[in-house]
Design a protein around this motif. Structure first.
Motif, mmCIF file in Angstrom:
data_model
loop_
_atom_site.group_PDB
_atom_site.id
_atom_site.type_symbol
_atom_site.label_atom_id
_atom_site.label_comp_id
_atom_site.label_asym_id
_atom_site.label_seq_id
_atom_site.Cartn_x
_atom_site.Cartn_y
_atom_site.Cartn_z
ATOM 1 N N THR A 182 -6.775 11.950 -2.541
ATOM 2 C CA THR A 182 -5.775 11.703 -1.500
ATOM 3 C C THR A 182 -5.147 10.325 -1.665
ATOM 4 O OG1 THR A 182 -6.966 13.125 0.050
ATOM 5 C CG2 THR A 182 -5.375 11.573 0.978
ATOM 6 N N ASP A 183 -5.986 9.312 -1.946
ATOM 7 C CA ASP A 183 -5.471 7.957 -2.144
ATOM 8 C C ASP A 183 -4.554 7.894 -3.360
ATOM 9 O OD1 ASP A 183 -6.901 7.182 0.039
ATOM 10 O OD2 ASP A 183 -8.558 6.295 -1.095
ATOM 11 N N GLU A 184 -4.922 8.566 -4.438
ATOM 12 C CA GLU A 184 -4.075 8.576 -5.624
ATOM 13 C C GLU A 184 -2.746 9.271 -5.338
ATOM 14 O OE1 GLU A 184 -6.344 10.419 -8.673
ATOM 15 O OE2 GLU A 184 -7.635 8.672 -9.034
ATOM 16 N N HIS A 185 -2.807 10.346 -4.538
ATOM 17 C CA HIS A 185 -1.572 11.044 -4.179
ATOM 18 C C HIS A 185 -0.664 10.145 -3.339
ATOM 19 C CE1 HIS A 185 1.077 14.362 -3.338
ATOM 20 N NE2 HIS A 185 0.902 14.222 -2.031
ATOM 21 N N LEU A 186 -1.244 9.398 -2.411
ATOM 22 C CA LEU A 186 -0.453 8.476 -1.600
ATOM 23 C C LEU A 186 0.147 7.365 -2.452
ATOM 24 C CD1 LEU A 186 -2.731 8.150 1.570
ATOM 25 C CD2 LEU A 186 -0.455 9.186 1.463
ATOM 26 N N ALA A 187 -0.607 6.897 -3.453
ATOM 27 C CA ALA A 187 -0.081 5.867 -4.338
ATOM 28 C C ALA A 187 1.109 6.397 -5.131
ATOM 29 C CB ALA A 187 -1.178 5.384 -5.292
ATOM 30 N N GLN A 188 1.033 7.645 -5.579
ATOM 31 C CA GLN A 188 2.151 8.245 -6.291
ATOM 32 C C GLN A 188 3.366 8.397 -5.374
ATOM 33 O OE1 GLN A 188 0.618 11.910 -7.881
ATOM 34 N NE2 GLN A 188 -0.627 10.893 -9.452
ATOM 35 N N ALA A 196 10.445 0.747 3.133
ATOM 36 C CA ALA A 196 9.394 0.480 4.122
ATOM 37 C C ALA A 196 8.369 1.611 4.131
ATOM 38 C CB ALA A 196 10.013 0.313 5.504
ATOM 39 N N ALA A 197 8.844 2.856 3.989
ATOM 40 C CA ALA A 197 7.916 3.981 3.906
ATOM 41 C C ALA A 197 7.044 3.872 2.665
ATOM 42 C CB ALA A 197 8.699 5.295 3.895
ATOM 43 N N GLY A 198 7.618 3.367 1.564
ATOM 44 C CA GLY A 198 6.832 3.161 0.355
ATOM 45 C C GLY A 198 5.748 2.113 0.544
ATOM 46 N N VAL A 199 6.071 1.052 1.278
ATOM 47 C CA VAL A 199 5.076 0.012 1.563
ATOM 48 C C VAL A 199 3.957 0.574 2.433
ATOM 49 C CG1 VAL A 199 4.690 -2.206 2.697
ATOM 50 C CG2 VAL A 199 6.739 -1.860 1.307
ATOM 51 N N VAL A 200 4.325 1.382 3.432
ATOM 52 C CA VAL A 200 3.317 1.993 4.308
ATOM 53 C C VAL A 200 2.437 2.949 3.519
ATOM 54 C CG1 VAL A 200 2.978 3.529 6.286
ATOM 55 C CG2 VAL A 200 4.721 1.731 6.381
ATOM 56 N N ALA A 201 3.045 3.739 2.627
ATOM 57 C CA ALA A 201 2.258 4.658 1.801
ATOM 58 C C ALA A 201 1.293 3.895 0.898
ATOM 59 C CB ALA A 201 3.197 5.534 0.966
ATOM 60 N N MET A 235 -1.622 2.881 3.005
ATOM 61 C CA MET A 235 -2.509 4.017 3.280
ATOM 62 C C MET A 235 -3.331 4.385 2.061
ATOM 63 S SD MET A 235 0.140 6.345 5.507
ATOM 64 C CE MET A 235 -1.040 7.706 5.650
ATOM 65 N N SER A 236 -2.761 4.196 0.867
ATOM 66 C CA SER A 236 -3.492 4.553 -0.351
ATOM 67 C C SER A 236 -4.656 3.603 -0.617
ATOM 68 C CB SER A 236 -2.544 4.574 -1.550
ATOM 69 O OG SER A 236 -2.127 3.260 -1.889
ATOM 70 N N VAL A 237 -4.518 2.345 -0.216
ATOM 71 C CA VAL A 237 -5.582 1.360 -0.446
ATOM 72 C C VAL A 237 -6.374 1.078 0.820
ATOM 73 C CG1 VAL A 237 -4.416 0.267 -2.378
ATOM 74 C CG2 VAL A 237 -3.936 -0.517 -0.055
ATOM 75 N N GLN A 238 -5.896 1.600 1.952
ATOM 76 C CA GLN A 238 -6.580 1.452 3.249
ATOM 77 C C GLN A 238 -6.815 -0.023 3.591
ATOM 78 O OE1 GLN A 238 -10.080 3.940 3.355
ATOM 79 N NE2 GLN A 238 -8.983 5.724 2.563
ATOM 80 N N ARG A 239 -5.759 -0.792 3.422
ATOM 81 C CA ARG A 239 -5.793 -2.220 3.757
ATOM 82 C C ARG A 239 -4.364 -2.713 3.868
ATOM 83 N NH1 ARG A 239 -3.976 -4.422 -0.819
ATOM 84 N NH2 ARG A 239 -4.618 -3.580 -2.838
ATOM 85 N N ALA A 240 -4.214 -4.007 4.127
ATOM 86 C CA ALA A 240 -2.880 -4.599 4.160
ATOM 87 C C ALA A 240 -2.247 -4.491 2.776
ATOM 88 C CB ALA A 240 -2.962 -6.061 4.587
ATOM 89 N N PRO A 241 -0.976 -4.077 2.696
ATOM 90 C CA PRO A 241 -0.359 -3.824 1.391
ATOM 91 C C PRO A 241 0.214 -5.063 0.725
ATOM 92 C CG PRO A 241 1.180 -3.261 3.117
ATOM 93 C CD PRO A 241 -0.084 -3.727 3.808
ATOM 94 N N TRP A 242 -0.597 -6.128 0.659
ATOM 95 C CA TRP A 242 -0.151 -7.314 -0.060
ATOM 96 C C TRP A 242 -1.341 -8.054 -0.668
ATOM 97 C CZ3 TRP A 242 2.173 -6.578 4.956
ATOM 98 C CH2 TRP A 242 1.371 -6.960 6.032
ATOM 99 N N GLY A 243 -2.086 -7.306 -1.479
ATOM 100 C CA GLY A 243 -3.257 -7.876 -2.132
ATOM 101 C C GLY A 243 -2.981 -8.373 -3.530
#
Length: 366
Positions: free
Chosen positions: A8-14, A130-135, A138-146
């Motif tokens: 699921t996480d890989e699918h969200l990353a894609q 913005a939807a891409g950033v949210v996805a 969700m794929s990493v289950q954390r803030a999207p700026w690591g």
């Protein structure tokens, strides 16, 4: 983590990657629409404005040659009364009393139509990005700026969001659209080409709520500082153009077409100053929050890490700019150069420090 959760996480990353590339495609359409706004906008109004400015400068030159402003003499009974010449106050040293330009559309319906299409496409691209950033989050289950890739896509999203917010507040910033979309495309191109990092979890030191607070404010400050820097760059061009007109010169066709559509130099100077001044307190908070986080993660608030040092250098540069801008001798071009130097420090702190220098803030490769 179960295999289903990993899939699921890989699918969200894609999905996130697909949305980022889709936003780039829409930004490209917006870029062409902004170009069309500048090209097809009628230049008749621009020409009248340029002629008015040139006439004013020539009149001023004639008065200056006479050695004093013209003074009317009118009779009142048997006594001659001298009218006092009008006193014009200026908001900044070196500013001129000229009107703002009509904008990229040139004040015509055709140009305005292309401009509204460009803004609509920019807003659509912003929503997709913005939807891409949210996805990605969700794929990493954390803030999207690591890492730098996630920071870059979030940075451009916030920059466009700030621009659209200013438009929603009825601020005259549509002239910024072409520059903004161009740099956003550049930012995303660098992100997906050289900075891309696959979804992964963070090192233990970053597992903190301060990641949401400290890094999010750093991204927001950088995005707004960028808008202020763009205003400073355009101020320098517009100021040179107005100075040439004031000296009685005749700018080229390109300068007349482009520069005269922008706000006046005084307006751009004020815009850049207000933007930088508004976000500077938040940048101060960003550094303080980072120090608190460093105390929790590493047991010290300050350690002369390259990222810490250059964050402070950036703070000093912007503080110097704001102080100089409030001083009469440092308004105008000198202050603009200092503002651009401060933003250059911010850019170096992001790209140069992260890529070329090693420190405790180096995570996930880049």
């Amino acid at each position: 983590m179960t295999p289903l959760a990993v899939a699921t996480d890989e699918h969200l990353a894609q999905i996130s990657n697909y949305l980022i590339y889709s936003s780039m495609a829409v930004y490209m359409l917006a870029f062409f629409a902004h170009i069309a706004e500048w090209i097809f906008g009628s230049r008749s109004k621009v020409g009248r404005t340029a002629a008015a400015l040139t006439g004013t400068s020539k009149a001023a030159g004639t008065a200056g040659a006479a050695g004093a402003p013209a003074v009317q003499v009118r009779g009142k009974g048997g006594t001659a009364v001298l009218d006092r010449p009008e006193v014009v106050t200026r908001s900044a040293a070196g500013s001129r009393d000229v009107p703002d330009g009509p904008g990229a559309a040139g004040g015509t319906e055709q140009g305005d139509l292309y401009g509204r299409i460009a803004i609509s496409l920019t807003a659509l691209a912003f929503i997709i990005e913005a939807a891409g950033v949210v996805a990605r989050a969700m794929s990493v289950q954390r803030a999207p700026w690591g890492n730098m890739y996630e920071f870059s896509i979030t940075f451009s999203t916030v920059a466009v969001g700030a621009y659209l917010a200013l438009l929603a507040l009825k601020k005259n910033v549509r002239w910024l659209g072409l520059i903004l979309v161009t740099t956003v495309l550049l930012d995303l191109g660098i992100a997906v080409t050289w900075l891309y990092t696959a979804s992964d979890q963070l090192v233990p030191a970053l597992h903190s709520y301060w990641l949401w607070i400290h890094v999010s404010t750093a991204i927001f400050c950088g995005a707004v500082f960028y808008i202020g820097a763009a205003g400073a760059v355009l101020y320098l061009f517009r100021d040179s153009y107005e100075a040439r007109l004031a000296e009685g010169g005749t700018p080229g066709r390109f300068a007349t077409s482009v520069m005269e559509r922008l706000p006046s130099a005084a307006s751009l100077d004020k815009f850049s100053y207000r933007i930088n001044a508004a976000v500077f307190p938040l940048w101060t908070f960003t550094i303080v929050a980072g120090a608190i986080w460093a105390g929790d993660a590493w047991g010290r608030y300050w350690g002369w890490d390259p990222k810490e040092v250059w964050s402070f250098v950036t703070w000093v540069a912007y503080a110097s700019y704001l102080h100089a801008r409030a001083t009469a001798g440092w308004k105008g071009r000198k202050a603009a150069y200092l503002a651009l130097f401060a933003f250059a420090c911010w850019i170096w702190n992001y790209y140069g420090v992260n890529i070329l220098l090693n420190g405790k803030h180096s995570y996930a490769g880049i």
